[in-house]
Design a protein around this motif. Structure first.
Motif, PDB file in Angstrom:
ATOM      1  N   CYS A  29      37.809  61.712  36.100  1.00 50.28           N
ATOM      2  CA  CYS A  29      37.337  60.853  35.404  1.00 50.28           C
ATOM      3  C   CYS A  29      38.673  60.057  36.095  1.00 50.28           C
ATOM      4  CB  CYS A  29      36.742  60.891  34.303  1.00 50.28           C
ATOM      5  SG  CYS A  29      36.442  59.087  33.687  1.00 50.28           S
ATOM      6  N   GLY A  30      39.254  60.600  35.522  1.00 54.15           N
ATOM      7  CA  GLY A  30      40.317  59.837  35.611  1.00 54.15           C
ATOM      8  C   GLY A  30      41.184  59.217  36.742  1.00 54.15           C
ATOM      9  N   LEU A  31      40.983  60.371  38.062  1.00 54.07           N
ATOM     10  CA  LEU A  31      42.065  59.913  39.447  1.00 54.07           C
ATOM     11  C   LEU A  31      40.713  59.247  40.311  1.00 54.07           C
ATOM     12  CD1 LEU A  31      43.497  63.726  39.432  1.00 54.07           C
ATOM     13  CD2 LEU A  31      44.479  61.658  39.283  1.00 54.07           C
ATOM     14  N   ALA A  32      39.398  59.288  39.702  1.00 53.44           N
ATOM     15  CA  ALA A  32      38.386  58.957  40.728  1.00 53.44           C
ATOM     16  C   ALA A  32      38.853  57.384  40.495  1.00 53.44           C
ATOM     17  CB  ALA A  32      36.764  59.610  40.076  1.00 53.44           C
ATOM     18  N   GLY A  33      38.576  57.338  38.996  1.00 47.62           N
ATOM     19  CA  GLY A  33      39.043  55.987  39.025  1.00 47.62           C
ATOM     20  C   GLY A  33      40.694  55.123  38.920  1.00 47.62           C
ATOM     21  N   LEU A  34      41.061  55.828  38.885  1.00 50.44           N
ATOM     22  CA  LEU A  34      41.957  56.086  39.983  1.00 50.44           C
ATOM     23  C   LEU A  34      42.071  55.338  41.466  1.00 50.44           C
ATOM     24  CD1 LEU A  34      45.684  54.782  39.827  1.00 50.44           C
ATOM     25  CD2 LEU A  34      45.528  57.056  40.709  1.00 50.44           C
TER      26      LEU A  34
ATOM     27  N   ALA B 280      34.283  55.638  41.220  1.00 51.06           N
ATOM     28  CA  ALA B 280      34.722  56.244  39.915  1.00 51.06           C
ATOM     29  C   ALA B 280      33.297  56.362  39.055  1.00 51.06           C
ATOM     30  CB  ALA B 280      35.222  55.002  39.390  1.00 51.06           C
ATOM     31  N   LEU B 281      32.159  56.151  39.202  1.00 53.07           N
ATOM     32  CA  LEU B 281      31.066  56.064  38.919  1.00 53.07           C
ATOM     33  C   LEU B 281      30.943  57.698  39.104  1.00 53.07           C
ATOM     34  CD1 LEU B 281      28.872  55.042  36.590  1.00 53.07           C
ATOM     35  CD2 LEU B 281      27.459  54.591  39.259  1.00 53.07           C
TER      36      LEU B 281
ATOM     37  N   ILE C 262      30.973  47.060  50.480  1.00 54.32           N
ATOM     38  CA  ILE C 262      31.933  47.683  50.120  1.00 54.32           C
ATOM     39  C   ILE C 262      32.414  48.139  48.546  1.00 54.32           C
ATOM     40  CG2 ILE C 262      34.096  48.506  50.835  1.00 54.32           C
ATOM     41  CD1 ILE C 262      33.473  46.870  53.762  1.00 54.32           C
ATOM     42  N   LEU C 263      32.303  47.107  47.736  1.00 49.20           N
ATOM     43  CA  LEU C 263      32.871  47.385  46.504  1.00 49.20           C
ATOM     44  C   LEU C 263      32.002  48.313  45.300  1.00 49.20           C
ATOM     45  CD1 LEU C 263      34.500  43.684  45.886  1.00 49.20           C
ATOM     46  CD2 LEU C 263      35.299  45.411  45.967  1.00 49.20           C
ATOM     47  N   ILE C 264      30.624  47.837  45.872  1.00 49.88           N
ATOM     48  CA  ILE C 264      29.979  49.001  45.349  1.00 49.88           C
ATOM     49  C   ILE C 264      30.282  49.910  45.771  1.00 49.88           C
ATOM     50  CG2 ILE C 264      27.498  48.941  45.267  1.00 49.88           C
ATOM     51  CD1 ILE C 264      26.900  46.223  45.284  1.00 49.88           C
ATOM     52  N   PHE C 265      29.966  50.040  46.789  1.00 48.42           N
ATOM     53  CA  PHE C 265      30.564  52.078  46.998  1.00 48.42           C
ATOM     54  C   PHE C 265      31.614  52.606  46.652  1.00 48.42           C
ATOM     55  CE2 PHE C 265      27.695  50.956  50.551  1.00 48.42           C
ATOM     56  CZ  PHE C 265      26.633  52.283  50.141  1.00 48.42           C
ATOM     57  N   ALA C 266      32.438  51.382  46.770  1.00 46.86           N
ATOM     58  CA  ALA C 266      34.365  51.564  45.833  1.00 46.86           C
ATOM     59  C   ALA C 266      33.682  52.259  44.249  1.00 46.86           C
ATOM     60  CB  ALA C 266      35.358  51.221  46.437  1.00 46.86           C
ATOM     61  N   GLU C 267      33.387  51.488  44.017  1.00 39.64           N
ATOM     62  CA  GLU C 267      32.640  51.789  42.170  1.00 39.64           C
ATOM     63  C   GLU C 267      32.160  53.034  42.180  1.00 39.64           C
ATOM     64  OE1 GLU C 267      32.276  50.486  38.368  1.00 39.64           O
ATOM     65  OE2 GLU C 267      33.740  49.094  39.914  1.00 39.64           O
ATOM     66  N   ALA C 268      31.004  53.195  43.136  1.00 33.63           N
ATOM     67  CA  ALA C 268      30.276  54.590  43.212  1.00 33.63           C
ATOM     68  C   ALA C 268      31.404  55.645  42.342  1.00 33.63           C
ATOM     69  CB  ALA C 268      29.937  54.052  44.321  1.00 33.63           C
TER      70      ALA C 268
ATOM     71  N   ALA D 170      36.865  45.665  39.089  1.00 33.79           N
ATOM     72  CA  ALA D 170      38.482  46.606  38.281  1.00 33.79           C
ATOM     73  C   ALA D 170      38.065  47.089  37.397  1.00 33.79           C
ATOM     74  CB  ALA D 170      39.055  46.527  38.835  1.00 33.79           C
ATOM     75  N   GLY D 171      37.862  45.799  36.601  1.00 34.18           N
ATOM     76  CA  GLY D 171      37.617  46.460  35.085  1.00 34.18           C
ATOM     77  C   GLY D 171      37.259  47.646  34.040  1.00 34.18           C
ATOM     78  N   VAL D 172      35.797  47.411  35.086  1.00 36.17           N
ATOM     79  CA  VAL D 172      34.672  49.105  34.874  1.00 36.17           C
ATOM     80  C   VAL D 172      35.390  50.236  34.813  1.00 36.17           C
ATOM     81  CG1 VAL D 172      32.413  49.116  35.476  1.00 36.17           C
ATOM     82  CG2 VAL D 172      32.558  46.797  35.406  1.00 36.17           C
ATOM     83  N   LEU D 173      35.658  50.110  35.683  1.00 33.08           N
ATOM     84  CA  LEU D 173      36.689  51.686  35.537  1.00 33.08           C
ATOM     85  C   LEU D 173      37.787  51.785  34.505  1.00 33.08           C
ATOM     86  CD1 LEU D 173      38.295  51.012  39.099  1.00 33.08           C
ATOM     87  CD2 LEU D 173      36.564  52.074  38.594  1.00 33.08           C
ATOM     88  N   GLY D 174      38.330  51.011  33.455  1.00 30.96           N
ATOM     89  CA  GLY D 174      38.692  51.699  32.531  1.00 30.96           C
ATOM     90  C   GLY D 174      38.069  51.828  31.643  1.00 30.96           C
ATOM     91  N   ILE D 175      35.877  51.604  31.467  1.00 32.25           N
ATOM     92  CA  ILE D 175      35.426  51.607  30.222  1.00 32.25           C
ATOM     93  C   ILE D 175      34.925  53.531  31.122  1.00 32.25           C
ATOM     94  CG2 ILE D 175      32.841  50.846  29.902  1.00 32.25           C
ATOM     95  CD1 ILE D 175      33.996  47.980  30.636  1.00 32.25           C
ATOM     96  N   TYR D 176      35.055  53.555  32.216  1.00 28.47           N
ATOM     97  CA  TYR D 176      34.394  55.285  32.617  1.00 28.47           C
ATOM     98  C   TYR D 176      35.425  55.903  31.911  1.00 28.47           C
ATOM     99  CZ  TYR D 176      31.782  52.798  35.924  1.00 28.47           C
ATOM    100  OH  TYR D 176      30.532  52.096  36.618  1.00 28.47           O
ATOM    101  N   GLY D 177      36.826  55.313  31.731  1.00 30.89           N
ATOM    102  CA  GLY D 177      37.357  56.414  31.314  1.00 30.89           C
ATOM    103  C   GLY D 177      37.658  56.498  29.587  1.00 30.89           C
ATOM    104  N   LEU D 178      37.817  55.319  29.134  1.00 33.49           N
ATOM    105  CA  LEU D 178      37.373  55.404  27.497  1.00 33.49           C
ATOM    106  C   LEU D 178      35.935  56.071  27.282  1.00 33.49           C
ATOM    107  CD1 LEU D 178      38.208  53.836  24.636  1.00 33.49           C
ATOM    108  CD2 LEU D 178      36.387  52.143  25.469  1.00 33.49           C
ATOM    109  N   ILE D 179      35.040  55.751  28.057  1.00 39.52           N
ATOM    110  CA  ILE D 179      34.129  56.952  27.894  1.00 39.52           C
ATOM    111  C   ILE D 179      33.786  58.032  27.575  1.00 39.52           C
ATOM    112  CG2 ILE D 179      30.981  57.567  28.400  1.00 39.52           C
ATOM    113  CD1 ILE D 179      31.343  54.125  29.160  1.00 39.52           C
ATOM    114  N   ILE D 180      34.907  58.860  28.156  1.00 40.35           N
ATOM    115  CA  ILE D 180      35.101  60.645  28.763  1.00 40.35           C
ATOM    116  C   ILE D 180      35.774  60.641  27.567  1.00 40.35           C
ATOM    117  CG2 ILE D 180      36.621  62.264  29.947  1.00 40.35           C
ATOM    118  CD1 ILE D 180      33.144  61.509  31.002  1.00 40.35           C
TER     119      ILE D 180
END
Length: 165
Positions: free
Chosen positions: A102-107, A145-146, A137-143, A62-72
């Protein structure tokens, strides 16, 4: 007073709004995912304290999701400099759509990670064989956001191409 501004004067508003949307929504997803799965980890600590470190995986994901938003957000804000290069509404809208994707996919991914993480670590306390299924399941959810990050990068790269530049 003369201005060296070139392009549409309201366009940077939309670009900065896109950067803000990327960071805010992904951080909301990361916060929700961390809090929700953290409750499951706390519950796991009561039931099976020896499995607590193994149950931290959803919190980290879950913490990695914030990094995606920071990158964009960084990509978008570094491309907004209307005094150096014309910045048109097309560019602002491209950056807005980039940030929103990116933001809504991360949410959405953060919500999925939080729910799966909470239920998954609790179930893992009772049946350790469920751990691999929970991780998948967590990997697919993280995908999810990716995917938003990738589309955000593609959309952001389209900015600057509106006037044949």
């Amino acid at each position: 007073m003369s201005s060296t501004f070139s392009g549409d004067e309201t366009a940077p508003f939309f670009g900065f709004l896109g950067a803000t949307a990327a960071l805010v929504f992904t951080c909301m997803g990361a916060a929700y995912g961390t809090a929700k799965s953290g409750v499951g980890v706390a519950s796991m600590g009561v039931m099976r304290p020896e499995l607590v470190m193994k149950s931290i995986v959803p919190v980290v994901m879950a913490g990695v999701l914030g990094i995606y938003g920071l990158i964009i957000a960084v990509i978008i804000t570094t491309q907004i400099n209307p005094k150096a290069k014309p910045y048109y509404l097309f560019d602002g809208y491209a950056h807005l759509s980039s940030g929103l994707s990116c933001g809504l996919a991360g949410l959405a991914a953060g919500m999925a990670i939080g729910i799966v993480g909470d239920a998954g670590v609790r179930a893992n306390a009772q049946q350790p064989k469920l751990f691999v299924g929970m991780i998948l399941i967590l990997i697919f959810a993280e995908a999810l956001a990716l995917y938003g990050l990738i589309i955000g990068i593609i959309l952001s790269s389209r900015a600057g191409q509106s006037r044949g530049n």
